[in-house]
Scaffold this motif. Structure first.
Motif, PDB file in Angstrom:
ATOM      1  N   ALA A 127      15.030  14.736 -13.530  1.00 57.29           N
ATOM      2  CA  ALA A 127      14.642  13.724 -14.515  1.00 57.29           C
ATOM      3  C   ALA A 127      13.451  12.912 -14.025  1.00 57.29           C
ATOM      4  O   ALA A 127      12.552  12.561 -14.805  1.00 57.29           O
ATOM      5  N   TRP A 128      13.419  12.655 -12.727  1.00 60.24           N
ATOM      6  CA  TRP A 128      12.291  11.904 -12.166  1.00 60.24           C
ATOM      7  C   TRP A 128      11.001  12.714 -12.273  1.00 60.24           C
ATOM      8  O   TRP A 128       9.946  12.189 -12.610  1.00 60.24           O
ATOM      9  N   ARG A 129      11.092  14.018 -12.023  1.00 56.84           N
ATOM     10  CA  ARG A 129       9.913  14.864 -12.142  1.00 56.84           C
ATOM     11  C   ARG A 129       9.458  14.964 -13.593  1.00 56.84           C
ATOM     12  O   ARG A 129       8.255  14.970 -13.886  1.00 56.84           O
ATOM     13  N   ALA A 130      10.405  15.048 -14.521  1.00 56.23           N
ATOM     14  CA  ALA A 130      10.038  15.133 -15.941  1.00 56.23           C
ATOM     15  C   ALA A 130       9.315  13.874 -16.397  1.00 56.23           C
ATOM     16  O   ALA A 130       8.369  13.930 -17.199  1.00 56.23           O
ATOM     17  N   ALA A 131       9.738  12.706 -15.886  1.00 57.11           N
ATOM     18  CA  ALA A 131       9.120  11.445 -16.294  1.00 57.11           C
ATOM     19  C   ALA A 131       7.696  11.310 -15.773  1.00 57.11           C
ATOM     20  O   ALA A 131       6.897  10.542 -16.321  1.00 57.11           O
ATOM     21  N   ARG A 132       7.355  12.044 -14.722  1.00 56.02           N
ATOM     22  CA  ARG A 132       6.017  11.919 -14.138  1.00 56.02           C
ATOM     23  C   ARG A 132       5.012  12.911 -14.729  1.00 56.02           C
ATOM     24  O   ARG A 132       3.859  12.948 -14.338  1.00 56.02           O
ATOM     25  N   ILE A 133       5.431  13.740 -15.669  1.00 50.81           N
ATOM     26  CA  ILE A 133       4.505  14.702 -16.286  1.00 50.81           C
ATOM     27  C   ILE A 133       3.556  13.951 -17.235  1.00 50.81           C
ATOM     28  O   ILE A 133       4.004  13.190 -18.107  1.00 50.81           O
ATOM     29  N   GLN A 134       2.255  14.183 -17.061  1.00 55.20           N
ATOM     30  CA  GLN A 134       1.262  13.527 -17.902  1.00 55.20           C
ATOM     31  C   GLN A 134       1.141  14.261 -19.242  1.00 55.20           C
ATOM     32  O   GLN A 134       1.147  15.503 -19.279  1.00 55.20           O
ATOM     33  N   ALA A 173      -1.374  14.819 -21.390  1.00 51.62           N
ATOM     34  CA  ALA A 173      -2.532  15.711 -21.550  1.00 51.62           C
ATOM     35  C   ALA A 173      -2.355  16.988 -20.754  1.00 51.62           C
ATOM     36  O   ALA A 173      -2.623  18.104 -21.221  1.00 51.62           O
ATOM     37  N   GLU A 174      -1.876  16.859 -19.543  1.00 50.64           N
ATOM     38  CA  GLU A 174      -1.655  18.040 -18.705  1.00 50.64           C
ATOM     39  C   GLU A 174      -0.582  18.933 -19.295  1.00 50.64           C
ATOM     40  O   GLU A 174      -0.691  20.166 -19.264  1.00 50.64           O
ATOM     41  N   ALA A 175       0.464  18.313 -19.843  1.00 48.20           N
ATOM     42  CA  ALA A 175       1.557  19.107 -20.411  1.00 48.20           C
ATOM     43  C   ALA A 175       1.108  19.860 -21.659  1.00 48.20           C
ATOM     44  O   ALA A 175       1.479  21.018 -21.869  1.00 48.20           O
ATOM     45  N   LEU A 176       0.290  19.242 -22.468  1.00 49.63           N
ATOM     46  CA  LEU A 176      -0.135  19.887 -23.712  1.00 49.63           C
ATOM     47  C   LEU A 176      -1.138  21.001 -23.465  1.00 49.63           C
ATOM     48  O   LEU A 176      -1.316  21.882 -24.304  1.00 49.63           O
ATOM     49  N   ARG A 177      -1.827  20.985 -22.326  1.00 52.95           N
ATOM     50  CA  ARG A 177      -2.770  22.066 -22.016  1.00 52.95           C
ATOM     51  C   ARG A 177      -2.062  23.339 -21.580  1.00 52.95           C
ATOM     52  O   ARG A 177      -2.657  24.399 -21.564  1.00 52.95           O
ATOM     53  N   ARG A 178      -0.805  23.276 -21.165  1.00 49.78           N
ATOM     54  CA  ARG A 178      -0.088  24.463 -20.686  1.00 49.78           C
ATOM     55  C   ARG A 178       0.332  25.340 -21.859  1.00 49.78           C
ATOM     56  O   ARG A 178       0.605  24.872 -22.929  1.00 49.78           O
ATOM     57  N   THR A 205      18.716  22.175 -14.348  1.00 46.20           N
ATOM     58  CA  THR A 205      17.983  21.078 -14.991  1.00 46.20           C
ATOM     59  C   THR A 205      16.508  21.109 -14.610  1.00 46.20           C
ATOM     60  O   THR A 205      15.622  20.861 -15.441  1.00 46.20           O
ATOM     61  N   LEU A 206      16.235  21.451 -13.352  1.00 40.26           N
ATOM     62  CA  LEU A 206      14.844  21.527 -12.918  1.00 40.26           C
ATOM     63  C   LEU A 206      14.112  22.661 -13.641  1.00 40.26           C
ATOM     64  O   LEU A 206      12.952  22.510 -14.065  1.00 40.26           O
ATOM     65  N   VAL A 207      14.786  23.811 -13.801  1.00 45.08           N
ATOM     66  CA  VAL A 207      14.180  24.917 -14.545  1.00 45.08           C
ATOM     67  C   VAL A 207      13.944  24.507 -16.006  1.00 45.08           C
ATOM     68  O   VAL A 207      12.910  24.838 -16.610  1.00 45.08           O
ATOM     69  N   ALA A 208      14.918  23.755 -16.573  1.00 42.69           N
ATOM     70  CA  ALA A 208      14.757  23.302 -17.960  1.00 42.69           C
ATOM     71  C   ALA A 208      13.552  22.374 -18.102  1.00 42.69           C
ATOM     72  O   ALA A 208      12.832  22.413 -19.107  1.00 42.69           O
ATOM     73  N   ARG A 238      10.417  23.161 -20.547  1.00 40.90           N
ATOM     74  CA  ARG A 238      10.208  22.255 -21.676  1.00 40.90           C
ATOM     75  C   ARG A 238       9.055  21.296 -21.418  1.00 40.90           C
ATOM     76  O   ARG A 238       9.037  20.175 -21.918  1.00 40.90           O
ATOM     77  N   THR A 239       8.077  21.755 -20.611  1.00 40.96           N
ATOM     78  CA  THR A 239       6.935  20.879 -20.315  1.00 40.96           C
ATOM     79  C   THR A 239       6.166  20.532 -21.592  1.00 40.96           C
ATOM     80  O   THR A 239       5.733  19.385 -21.799  1.00 40.96           O
ATOM     81  N   GLY A 240       5.971  21.536 -22.467  1.00 41.43           N
ATOM     82  CA  GLY A 240       5.275  21.270 -23.723  1.00 41.43           C
ATOM     83  C   GLY A 240       6.003  20.257 -24.582  1.00 41.43           C
ATOM     84  O   GLY A 240       5.386  19.345 -25.173  1.00 41.43           O
ATOM     85  N   GLU A 241       7.320  20.380 -24.650  1.00 37.36           N
ATOM     86  CA  GLU A 241       8.112  19.420 -25.441  1.00 37.36           C
ATOM     87  C   GLU A 241       7.999  18.017 -24.848  1.00 37.36           C
ATOM     88  O   GLU A 241       7.856  17.024 -25.582  1.00 37.36           O
ATOM     89  N   ILE A 242       8.036  17.960 -23.498  1.00 34.18           N
ATOM     90  CA  ILE A 242       7.919  16.650 -22.850  1.00 34.18           C
ATOM     91  C   ILE A 242       6.550  16.029 -23.138  1.00 34.18           C
ATOM     92  O   ILE A 242       6.425  14.832 -23.444  1.00 34.18           O
ATOM     93  N   GLY A 243       5.483  16.865 -23.066  1.00 28.33           N
ATOM     94  CA  GLY A 243       4.154  16.350 -23.346  1.00 28.33           C
ATOM     95  C   GLY A 243       4.030  15.848 -24.777  1.00 28.33           C
ATOM     96  O   GLY A 243       3.401  14.809 -25.044  1.00 28.33           O
ATOM     97  N   LEU A 244       4.615  16.586 -25.731  1.00 28.01           N
ATOM     98  CA  LEU A 244       4.555  16.165 -27.129  1.00 28.01           C
ATOM     99  C   LEU A 244       5.292  14.834 -27.328  1.00 28.01           C
ATOM    100  O   LEU A 244       4.806  13.942 -28.038  1.00 28.01           O
ATOM    101  N   ARG A 245       6.439  14.697 -26.690  1.00 29.01           N
ATOM    102  CA  ARG A 245       7.176  13.436 -26.812  1.00 29.01           C
ATOM    103  C   ARG A 245       6.373  12.268 -26.221  1.00 29.01           C
ATOM    104  O   ARG A 245       6.332  11.178 -26.795  1.00 29.01           O
TER     105      ARG A 245
END
Length: 411
Positions: A397-404, A406-411, A309-312, A316-323
């Protein structure tokens, strides 16, 4: 009337439960191989959990049935000699068998002791080299011992009270010892020589239900042994008592007084253990051992789910940022990944509980046992898998919720 130029309030985004489940299911199905390997740890852990509890219950029922047949109907009495054993070589009276058999519930009883003879004293012929004899134990026994041991005779018969009281020199051999001595049939009325004394072999035993050591011994009447070599020396005499089911503990309480009312302290009586205590003890030991193994499997499965799950989350950082940019809140991201990990845990729990039940059925069929599986165990297993998945997915899940965003979309 609404005033012109005033911005409309932004409605907070919502994620309905059915949308959450659909997102989790899509996340699992997009990577089927990885999802299967992730759930494998939970499958093994939950399967081991169900199989362990089922096999323990099945084995306990089997132990209980075996225990009630043999051990629960056996009482042992040992001659301790009281406070001065050196002055009392034999505490059992001459009519010890008859005294015990008068107790209600006794089926057979007899006294026995090992006869101390020089090494190599058991021979099939009266002449030969001094070291050519067999290393076999000679047991002096009253007739009740062979009855209580429940032997299966290959040939001949056992001796009775008449042989014992008259001191007849007869012997009963185990089939293995008879083969070593070259005695294959009783038609020729063979004899065995014990320290040069002839004993006619009247029976060959190939199995006993109690005291299996008798199969490797030469059993002779107690009267003949006492007449030729005296009473017990070294190891003290014992008594074997076979009882009816349910009477053993009462017989154990009465045996010492029945043998010698004046000196009951000369005897140590060993009753059969309580079957409920024995069963609970065995069950407790097996439960602790195998539940530890099942717990280790569950921990390994939880670590696998957490790692995957952590690898996922990282992939999926870009997907998380888009959401997040489209309005998803942190708790929506948390719920999505928790739902995915919980689904994998629940799926692993269902498959694992099925495999565990099949394992119990397979072992029971192979061993001709009656399978015993508690419905509560089968019902709790998927819940344990779901809890393992939720616990393993909490940190990713806690780490995914803390992704900003703007930062996610720059990756």
């Amino acid at each position: 009337m609404r005033r012109r130029g005033r911005p409309r309030p932004v409605e907070p985004t919502r994620l309905l439960p059915r949308d959450l489940l659909a997102e989790a299911l899509a996340g699992v199905l997009q990577r089927p191989a990885r999802s299967a390997l992730t759930a494998l740890g939970t499958v093994l852990g939950v399967g081991a959990f169900v199989a362990v509890l089922g096999l323990t219950a099945t084995a306990s029922a089997r132990i209980d049935s075996r225990f009630s047949v043999l051990t629960a109907t056996e009482v042992s009495v040992e001659d301790t000699g009281g406070p001065r054993p050196d002055l009392t070589p034999l505490s059992f009276p001459a009519d010890a068998d008859a005294r015990i058999q008068r107790l209600n519930g006794v089926e057979a009883a007899g006294v026995y002791w090992p006869v101390q003879l020089p090494a190599g004293s058991v021979r099939a012929a009266p002449v030969g080299r001094p070291s050519g004899g067999e290393q076999a134990t000679v047991v002096a026994a009253s007739a009740g011992v062979l009855t209580a041991a429940e032997p299966h005779l290959a040939q001949g018969r056992t001796f009775d009270a008449w042989h014992d009281t008259t001191g007849r020199q007869v012997a009963v051999l185990g089939s293995a010892l008879a083969a070593r001595l070259g005695i294959g049939t009783l038609d020729t009325q063979p004899a065995v020589f014990l320290a040069g004394r002839p004993f006619t072999v009247i029976g060959i035993v190939d199995d006993v239900r109690r005291r299996p050591e008798l199969l490797l011994s030469v059993v002779v009447p107690r009267g003949a042994a006492a007449r030729l070599w005296g009473g017990p020396t070294g190891d003290r005499a014992k008594m074997l008592v076979a009882t009816r089911i349910g009477a053993a503990r009462q017989i154990a309480d009465e045996a010492a007084l029945a043998l010698d009312p004046a000196h009951p302290e000369n005897f140590a009586v060993t009753p059969p253990p309580d079957p409920r205590t024995l069963r609970s003890g065995v069950t407790s030991d097996l439960d602790r051992l195998f539940l530890l193994l099942a717990g280790i499997c569950l921990v390994i499965g939880a670590v696998g789910i957490a790692n995957t799950t952590l690898v996922a989350v990282l992939e999926r950082t870009g997907e998380i940022g888009l959401r997040r940019a489209l309005g998803a809140r942190g708790r929506h991201i948390t719920g999505q990944f928790l739902c995915e990990s919980g689904s994998l845990g629940l799926l692993g729990g269902l498959v694992g509980s099925s495999l565990g039940v099949l394992t119990v059925l397979g072992v029971a069929l192979a061993r001709d046992w009656t399978p015993v599986v508690s419905p509560a165990t089968v019902a709790a297993a998927p819940v344990a898998g779901l809890a393992t998945g939720l616990l393993a997915g909490a940190y990713p899940a806690w780490r995914a919720a803390r992704i900003q965003p703007a930062e996610a979309l720059r990756r």
